[in-house]
Scaffold this active site. Sequence first.
Site, PDB file in Angstrom:
ATOM      1  N   ILE A  12       0.714  -1.457  -0.126  1.00 20.76           N
ATOM      2  CA  ILE A  12       0.047  -0.107  -0.207  1.00 20.76           C
ATOM      3  C   ILE A  12       0.792   1.316  -0.248  1.00 20.76           C
ATOM      4  CG2 ILE A  12      -1.750   1.424   1.160  1.00 20.76           C
ATOM      5  CD1 ILE A  12      -2.692  -1.599   2.337  1.00 20.76           C
ATOM      6  N   LEU A  33      13.031  -2.312   4.396  1.00 21.65           N
ATOM      7  CA  LEU A  33      13.133  -3.352   3.443  1.00 21.65           C
ATOM      8  C   LEU A  33      13.556  -4.670   4.167  1.00 21.65           C
ATOM      9  CD1 LEU A  33      15.608  -1.614   0.645  1.00 21.65           C
ATOM     10  CD2 LEU A  33      13.021  -2.164   0.636  1.00 21.65           C
ATOM     11  N   ILE A  67      11.271   2.714  11.899  1.00 20.45           N
ATOM     12  CA  ILE A  67      10.231   3.744  12.562  1.00 20.45           C
ATOM     13  C   ILE A  67      10.462   3.600  14.001  1.00 20.45           C
ATOM     14  CG2 ILE A  67       8.452   3.727  10.830  1.00 20.45           C
ATOM     15  CD1 ILE A  67       6.783   1.827  12.625  1.00 20.45           C
ATOM     16  N   ALA A  87       3.873   1.758   7.956  1.00 20.02           N
ATOM     17  CA  ALA A  87       4.804   0.843   8.234  1.00 20.02           C
ATOM     18  C   ALA A  87       4.318  -0.110   9.350  1.00 20.02           C
ATOM     19  CB  ALA A  87       6.302   1.386   8.726  1.00 20.02           C
ATOM     20  N   ALA A  88       4.413  -1.448   9.268  1.00 17.49           N
ATOM     21  CA  ALA A  88       4.094  -2.156  10.272  1.00 17.49           C
ATOM     22  C   ALA A  88       4.705  -3.683  10.294  1.00 17.49           C
ATOM     23  CB  ALA A  88       2.452  -2.405  10.251  1.00 17.49           C
ATOM     24  N   TYR A 154      -1.624  -9.036  16.249  1.00 15.31           N
ATOM     25  CA  TYR A 154      -1.614  -7.967  15.417  1.00 15.31           C
ATOM     26  C   TYR A 154      -2.728  -7.155  15.408  1.00 15.31           C
ATOM     27  CZ  TYR A 154      -1.943  -5.780  10.690  1.00 15.31           C
ATOM     28  OH  TYR A 154      -2.152  -4.884   9.672  1.00 15.31           O
ATOM     29  N   LYS A 158      -2.751  -2.718  16.242  1.00 13.46           N
ATOM     30  CA  LYS A 158      -3.500  -1.825  15.563  1.00 13.46           C
ATOM     31  C   LYS A 158      -4.711  -1.092  16.302  1.00 13.46           C
ATOM     32  CE  LYS A 158      -1.819  -2.316  11.358  1.00 13.46           C
ATOM     33  NZ  LYS A 158      -0.853  -0.866  10.875  1.00 13.46           N
ATOM     34  N   GLY A 279      -6.077 -17.470  14.645  1.00 13.84           N
ATOM     35  CA  GLY A 279      -5.763 -16.095  14.340  1.00 13.84           C
ATOM     36  C   GLY A 279      -6.571 -15.417  13.348  1.00 13.84           C
TER      37      GLY A 279
END
Length: 328
Positions: A12, A33, A67, A87-88, A154, A158, A279
């Site tokens: 994205i 990366l 980050i 970023a995640a 995860y 968020k 999950g």
Amino acid sequence: MRILVTGGAGFIGGHLAEQFVRDGHDVVVLDTLEPFYEVGIKERNVEIARSAASDGDGVYEFVEGSITDSDLVRELVSNTEYVYHQAAQAGVRASVENPDKTTRFNVEGTFTLLEAARESGVKRFVNASSSSVYGKPEYLPYDEEHPTRPVSPYGASKVAAEHYARVYNEVYGLPTVSLRYFTVYGPRMRPNMAFTNFVSRCLHGESPVIFGDGNQTRDFTYVDDIVDANRRLLETDAADGEVLNVGSTGRITIDRLARVIRDEIDPSIEIVYDEAREGDAEHTHSDVSKANELLGYEPSISIEDGAKRFVEWYRENEDWYDPLVRRS
């Protein structure tokens, strides 16, 4: 405008960076990366955005870094007007296996960026969230008032990032928006997802594998619609402090998705089933009326049309993108 896109070598983020430079903006991409999947795909995202900048009026710069590096983040944010935080540490199953890493990047990394944005007084901080925050549905479609009870680290990370963004808006006056993406797909997407697995296997004459009974439903959103929602946040001051669903408003069972892709490639291929994975949410379905009201967002690409577009793109780019081709 000067825009920082974190995770801008990813799926994205790469599409956002490309579109922003095509629109004539100056874009800095921050990305580690990390080889969570094929790094060559991320490098291609960088090259595509860099090429788009050379074709237009925008400027593109790539910075390799994390980050969680507060000094680097502070330096980059101090020279920008808009932060698009994509970023995640991705992956529901990856978060189950390594929740520490997910928390470090998705929560602590978001905090580091918000602090830098607060110090620099950026015009807007756009936080990429996920439908994974909802967990098991109490009702469908999900609206933004639905309880958030994620079923994976995860999803929990968020939710935490959303709350940090909201608090920084309410307490410090930082203009923040969180966008809850619903199962995004399209060109250059992460190759270990159901969509890509189905296409790859069918193109190689192999049966697509469904984990579970296939009755799970997903609100699949084509990446162009996601880019459209994000672009709108450059054009309006609306939605500060808000959380918005960004989905397609429709949903499809995983079984039906496999059949749509299979029929597009080779209707004779059989579909096989395996044990469900831990999950994974059972159902997702978005109510995007809030995003429509505040941003004018209207998803435009159906799952059937999007699947056809993706299969066409996949065929044209199979030599560098397809994991089975790369291993041969």
